[in-house]
Scaffold this motif. Structure first.
Motif, short mmCIF file in Angstrom:
data_model
loop_
_atom_site.label_atom_id
_atom_site.label_comp_id
_atom_site.label_asym_id
_atom_site.label_seq_id
_atom_site.Cartn_x
_atom_site.Cartn_y
_atom_site.Cartn_z
N LEU A 1 44.40 -9.05 -55.33
CA LEU A 1 44.65 -10.46 -55.05
C LEU A 1 43.84 -10.93 -53.85
O LEU A 1 43.29 -12.04 -53.85
N GLU A 2 43.73 -10.07 -52.83
CA GLU A 2 42.95 -10.42 -51.65
C GLU A 2 41.47 -10.58 -52.00
O GLU A 2 40.81 -11.52 -51.55
N VAL A 3 40.94 -9.66 -52.80
CA VAL A 3 39.54 -9.77 -53.23
C VAL A 3 39.34 -11.02 -54.07
O VAL A 3 38.34 -11.75 -53.91
N GLU B 1 32.95 -15.82 -50.74
CA GLU B 1 32.42 -14.67 -50.02
C GLU B 1 31.71 -13.73 -50.97
O GLU B 1 32.12 -13.54 -52.12
N SER B 2 30.64 -13.12 -50.48
CA SER B 2 29.91 -12.12 -51.27
C SER B 2 30.66 -10.80 -51.22
O SER B 2 31.55 -10.59 -50.38
N ALA C 1 33.00 -5.96 -45.62
CA ALA C 1 33.04 -5.94 -44.16
C ALA C 1 34.40 -6.37 -43.64
O ALA C 1 34.93 -5.79 -42.69
N ALA C 2 34.96 -7.41 -44.24
CA ALA C 2 36.26 -7.92 -43.80
C ALA C 2 37.38 -6.92 -44.05
O ALA C 2 38.32 -6.81 -43.26
N LEU C 3 37.28 -6.19 -45.16
CA LEU C 3 38.35 -5.25 -45.53
C LEU C 3 38.08 -3.83 -45.07
O LEU C 3 38.89 -2.93 -45.30
N ASP D 1 32.35 -15.09 -62.28
CA ASP D 1 32.92 -15.69 -61.07
C ASP D 1 33.39 -17.11 -61.33
O ASP D 1 34.40 -17.55 -60.79
N ALA D 2 32.64 -17.84 -62.14
CA ALA D 2 33.02 -19.20 -62.46
C ALA D 2 34.38 -19.24 -63.16
O ALA D 2 35.21 -20.12 -62.91
#
Length: 214
Positions: free
Chosen positions: A153-155, A163-164, A170-172, A195-196
């Motif tokens: 869910l976070e991703v 976000e790429s 990097a964030a996780l 992604d769309a």
């Protein structure tokens, strides 16, 4: 005196929360954390009664962190303070072991009441959020996104935010390959191929509260 740790990655937010609490006579801010990875050690060292915890700090998924804290420190009371007002985050936070859930926009008026109630052994959710939660739980069929793990869910949220995979990694504090695996799994669960399509699903399901920005 109620011992409190503030965990949020924004210095301005931490300072604001500290200022609110220092105006009362029953709270003592004993520590602050800017990253999720700092929280477990800080709790061990400082033995707070309550932790004010943001769900979106770098380094650790907030929901996973709640579970760890509840396992390692059963007496610790956790009050989530976040920008996420969406139903799925509220439900998941309480299931993980949070004692209260408060949005940052409500902190100025509700923080002290929420902390006192949680510290006394109760639970807290704002009246507006409680009504929204109750309406959302009224006999609706299970949606595909409810089967996502907390990390998936976070991703998902971060992909929708633009976000790429590298930025998410990097964030996780994980590898881009790991993020790619999470993305593959969540797309399989949602039966989506691009992604769309992910963004469209998020808008239609009103998942992350920022649909008007997309």
């Amino acid at each position: 005196m109620i011992r409190v740790i503030i965990a949020d990655d924004h210095t301005v937010v931490r300072n604001g929360l500290r200022h609110i609490l220092e105006r009362t006579s029953d709270f003592e801010v004993v520590g602050e954390a800017a990253r999720g990875t700092e929280v477990p050690q800080l709790v061990r060292e400082l033995s707070p009664h309550v932790i004010l915890l943001d769900l979106s700090m770098p380094g650790r998924n907030g929901l996973e962190l709640i579970r760890q804290l509840r396992t390692d420190h059963p007496a610790l009371r956790i009050l989530v303070l976040t920008m996420h007002a969406e139903e799925q985050y509220v439900v998941r936070a309480f299931r993980a072991g949070a004692a209260g859930y408060l949005t940052k926009e409500s902190a100025a008026t509700e923080l002290v009441e929420a902390l006192r109630k949680v510290a006394a052994g109760g639970t807290y959710v704002s009246p507006a959020m409680a009504e929204k939660l109750a309406l959302g739980l009224q006999e609706k069929p299970d949606a595909p996104h409810e089967g996502l793990s907390d990390r998936e869910l976070e991703v998902f949220r971060r992909i929708v935010d633009g976000e790429s995979l590298t930025q998410i990694a990097a964030a996780l504090c994980v590898s881009a390959k790991t993020v790619s695996t999470y993305k593959m799994r969540l797309m399989e669960k949602l039966q989506l191929r691009s992604d769309a399509a992910l963004v469209r699903y998020a808008i239609e399901a009103r998942l992350f509260g920022d649909e008007d920005k997309l």
